[in-house]
Design a protein around this motif. Structure first.
Motif, PDB file in Angstrom:
ATOM      1  N   GLU A   1       2.806   8.852   5.497  1.00 28.42           N
ATOM      2  CA  GLU A   1       1.626   8.245   6.109  1.00 28.42           C
ATOM      3  C   GLU A   1       1.532   6.768   5.737  1.00 28.42           C
ATOM      4  N   HIS A   2       1.296   5.921   6.725  1.00 29.53           N
ATOM      5  CA  HIS A   2       1.155   4.487   6.473  1.00 29.53           C
ATOM      6  C   HIS A   2      -0.229   4.187   5.898  1.00 29.53           C
ATOM      7  N   ARG A   3      -0.259   3.234   4.974  1.00 32.30           N
ATOM      8  CA  ARG A   3      -1.532   2.798   4.410  1.00 32.30           C
ATOM      9  C   ARG A   3      -1.410   1.349   3.960  1.00 32.30           C
ATOM     10  N   GLU A   4      -2.540   0.708   3.795  1.00 32.48           N
ATOM     11  CA  GLU A   4      -2.564  -0.708   3.414  1.00 32.48           C
ATOM     12  C   GLU A   4      -1.990  -0.888   2.017  1.00 32.48           C
ATOM     13  N   GLY A   5      -1.164  -1.910   1.861  1.00 36.29           N
ATOM     14  CA  GLY A   5      -0.569  -2.218   0.567  1.00 36.29           C
ATOM     15  C   GLY A   5       0.710  -1.462   0.279  1.00 36.29           C
ATOM     16  N   VAL A   6       1.152  -0.637   1.240  1.00 36.26           N
ATOM     17  CA  VAL A   6       2.349   0.184   1.036  1.00 36.26           C
ATOM     18  C   VAL A   6       3.314  -0.008   2.201  1.00 36.26           C
ATOM     19  N   SER A   7       4.572  -0.232   1.879  1.00 35.74           N
ATOM     20  CA  SER A   7       5.631  -0.286   2.885  1.00 35.74           C
ATOM     21  C   SER A   7       6.553   0.914   2.685  1.00 35.74           C
ATOM     22  N   LEU A   8       7.112   1.419   3.760  1.00 39.30           N
ATOM     23  CA  LEU A   8       7.982   2.583   3.723  1.00 39.30           C
ATOM     24  C   LEU A   8       9.379   2.181   4.170  1.00 39.30           C
ATOM     25  N   VAL A   9      10.385   2.537   3.365  1.00 41.16           N
ATOM     26  CA  VAL A   9      11.759   2.167   3.692  1.00 41.16           C
ATOM     27  C   VAL A   9      12.671   3.364   3.492  1.00 41.16           C
ATOM     28  N   HIS A  10      13.813   3.301   4.154  1.00 45.30           N
ATOM     29  CA  HIS A  10      14.801   4.375   4.011  1.00 45.30           C
ATOM     30  C   HIS A  10      15.742   4.062   2.854  1.00 45.30           C
ATOM     31  N   LEU A  11      15.974   5.079   2.013  1.00 42.83           N
ATOM     32  CA  LEU A  11      16.947   4.949   0.927  1.00 42.83           C
ATOM     33  C   LEU A  11      17.352   6.365   0.518  1.00 42.83           C
TER      34      LEU A  11
ATOM     35  N   GLU B   1      -1.583   5.158  -5.573  1.00 42.53           N
ATOM     36  CA  GLU B   1      -2.976   4.713  -5.488  1.00 42.53           C
ATOM     37  C   GLU B   1      -3.357   3.768  -6.630  1.00 42.53           C
ATOM     38  N   PRO B   2      -3.083   4.113  -7.903  1.00 40.06           N
ATOM     39  CA  PRO B   2      -3.466   3.181  -8.977  1.00 40.06           C
ATOM     40  C   PRO B   2      -2.710   1.862  -8.937  1.00 40.06           C
ATOM     41  N   LEU B   3      -1.479   1.870  -8.449  1.00 37.85           N
ATOM     42  CA  LEU B   3      -0.746   0.609  -8.322  1.00 37.85           C
ATOM     43  C   LEU B   3      -1.390  -0.287  -7.270  1.00 37.85           C
ATOM     44  N   VAL B   4      -1.724   0.289  -6.119  1.00 34.68           N
ATOM     45  CA  VAL B   4      -2.377  -0.485  -5.059  1.00 34.68           C
ATOM     46  C   VAL B   4      -3.742  -0.966  -5.523  1.00 34.68           C
TER      47      VAL B   4
ATOM     48  N   ALA C   1      -4.599  -1.669  -8.458  1.00 34.84           N
ATOM     49  CA  ALA C   1      -4.420  -2.736  -9.447  1.00 34.84           C
ATOM     50  C   ALA C   1      -3.979  -4.050  -8.815  1.00 34.84           C
ATOM     51  N   GLY C   2      -3.760  -4.039  -7.502  1.00 36.63           N
ATOM     52  CA  GLY C   2      -3.387  -5.275  -6.820  1.00 36.63           C
ATOM     53  C   GLY C   2      -1.907  -5.449  -6.593  1.00 36.63           C
ATOM     54  N   ALA C   3      -1.128  -4.379  -6.803  1.00 37.78           N
ATOM     55  CA  ALA C   3       0.311  -4.451  -6.563  1.00 37.78           C
ATOM     56  C   ALA C   3       0.626  -4.029  -5.133  1.00 37.78           C
ATOM     57  N   ARG C   4       1.743  -4.498  -4.650  1.00 39.54           N
ATOM     58  CA  ARG C   4       2.270  -4.021  -3.383  1.00 39.54           C
ATOM     59  C   ARG C   4       3.355  -3.002  -3.699  1.00 39.54           C
ATOM     60  N   VAL C   5       3.370  -1.897  -2.976  1.00 39.59           N
ATOM     61  CA  VAL C   5       4.289  -0.808  -3.274  1.00 39.59           C
ATOM     62  C   VAL C   5       5.218  -0.575  -2.089  1.00 39.59           C
ATOM     63  N   ILE C   6       6.504  -0.525  -2.369  1.00 38.73           N
ATOM     64  CA  ILE C   6       7.503  -0.190  -1.359  1.00 38.73           C
ATOM     65  C   ILE C   6       8.068   1.182  -1.724  1.00 38.73           C
ATOM     66  N   ILE C   7       7.726   2.183  -0.942  1.00 40.06           N
ATOM     67  CA  ILE C   7       8.179   3.547  -1.220  1.00 40.06           C
ATOM     68  C   ILE C   7       9.484   3.797  -0.476  1.00 40.06           C
ATOM     69  N   ALA C   8      10.513   4.149  -1.230  1.00 41.49           N
ATOM     70  CA  ALA C   8      11.806   4.452  -0.636  1.00 41.49           C
ATOM     71  C   ALA C   8      11.962   5.959  -0.508  1.00 41.49           C
ATOM     72  N   SER C   9      12.430   6.387   0.644  1.00 44.08           N
ATOM     73  CA  SER C   9      12.563   7.817   0.906  1.00 44.08           C
ATOM     74  C   SER C   9      13.690   8.050   1.899  1.00 44.08           C
ATOM     75  N   ARG C  10      14.256   9.244   1.866  1.00 39.63           N
ATOM     76  CA  ARG C  10      15.252   9.605   2.875  1.00 39.63           C
ATOM     77  C   ARG C  10      14.601   9.786   4.247  1.00 39.63           C
TER      78      ARG C  10
ATOM     79  N   ARG D   1       2.233  -7.987  -8.090  1.00 37.00           N
ATOM     80  CA  ARG D   1       3.621  -7.582  -8.251  1.00 37.00           C
ATOM     81  C   ARG D   1       4.061  -6.775  -7.036  1.00 37.00           C
ATOM     82  N   VAL D   2       5.363  -6.733  -6.801  1.00 39.12           N
ATOM     83  CA  VAL D   2       5.932  -5.947  -5.702  1.00 39.12           C
ATOM     84  C   VAL D   2       6.884  -4.922  -6.313  1.00 39.12           C
ATOM     85  N   PHE D   3       6.487  -3.664  -6.274  1.00 33.38           N
ATOM     86  CA  PHE D   3       7.257  -2.609  -6.910  1.00 33.38           C
ATOM     87  C   PHE D   3       7.972  -1.747  -5.880  1.00 33.38           C
TER      88      PHE D   3
END
Length: 260
Positions: A43-53, A23-26, A28-37, A6-8
């Motif tokens: 910090e960048h890590r595998e399975g996580v994308s960082l976006v502005h929101l 961490e538990p989402l990654v 479990a095999g999910a991809r995580v997109i963290i939105a932040s101002r 899943r992509v959350f």
């Protein structure tokens, strides 16, 4: 709901409960997109994308269009962003009132407005809202926060019923007091004085994931808080009396220098 593949989109993923979900989402095999101002500070890590929101921005709807175009494979949103202000109503600024309504309620509505039709068209998707026990029980010192969380609970309930004949899942999870950096020390001291238990963010994150995996429509956390939610809904005068007894202690922390 399966979590694997899943992509959350995770709102509020930079601290507290949201950070504990990553961490538990990654894992479990999910991809995580963290939105932040300020995604550049994360910090960048595998399975996580960082976006502005910016959830409080007037153009949040336009930001979501751009985000959705950049990440068309999002099939789940976890909204656990929040702001609170422990203060009597008369001591809160208008900006503090606006910020709590904007982040806690308005942003959830606009996010759902953007993604619900997409998920319905894709015949798959989940909207997960993290509320609060204070979304069911009004508590002194948290008038605006309670108003926003009461609104979030009502919104998620209405939306779930509106989408009941679609594949879109709408889940509401209400934690009790949680030990996060969002709490000023006065709140921590108040909880200790009242004997209120505080959960670790990791424990709350585990409950949120369990609710998602079990396809719960709603989940309230903590005992006796779950009981108080029921009592407050049926016999609010009982909770009124209990709060009245606690009020001198609450005022001591709400207004330092006032004797109980």
């Amino acid at each position: 709901m399966r979590l694997h593949d899943r992509v959350f989109l995770l709102l509020g993923g930079t601290g507290g409960i949201g950070k504990a979900l990553v961490e538990p989402l990654v894992r479990a095999g999910a991809r995580v997109i963290i939105a932040s101002r300020h995604p550049e500070k994360l910090e960048h890590r595998e399975g996580v994308s960082l976006v502005h929101l910016d959830l409080a921005a007037p153009d949040l709807d336009q930001q979501l269009v751009r985000l959705g175009d950049a990440y068309p494979d999002i099939d789940g949103v976890i909204h656990c962003a929040g702001q609170n202000c422990f203060a009597s109503l008369g001591n809160m600024t208008v900006n503090e009132l606006d910020a709590q309504i904007a982040v806690n309620l308005r942003s959830a509505m606009i996010v759902a407005r953007h993604f619900a039709p997409r998920f319905e068209k894709a015949e798959q998707g989940a909207l997960v809202f993290v509320g609060s026990t204070f979304g069911s029980i009004g508590f002194p010192g948290y008038t605006a926060y309670c108003a926003s969380k009461f609104g979030l609970r009502g919104f998620s309930e209405a939306l779930r019923r509106e989408l009941a004949d679609t594949p879109v899942q709408v889940i509401y999870v209400a934690p009790r007091a949680t030990a996060t950096d969002m709490n000023p020390e006065a709140v921590n001291e108040l909880n200790r004085a009242l004997g209120n238990a505080m959960d670790a963010p990791e424990a709350v994150a585990a409950q949120i994931l369990a609710a998602m995996e079990n396809d719960d429509r709603r989940r309230f956390l903590g005992w006796p808080e779950k009981l108080f939610v029921v009592i407050n809904g049926i016999l609010p005068k009982i909770v009124d009396k209990a709060m009245l007894k606690q009020l001198p202690v609450i005022r001591r922390f709400l207004n330092p220098g006032v004797l109980s």
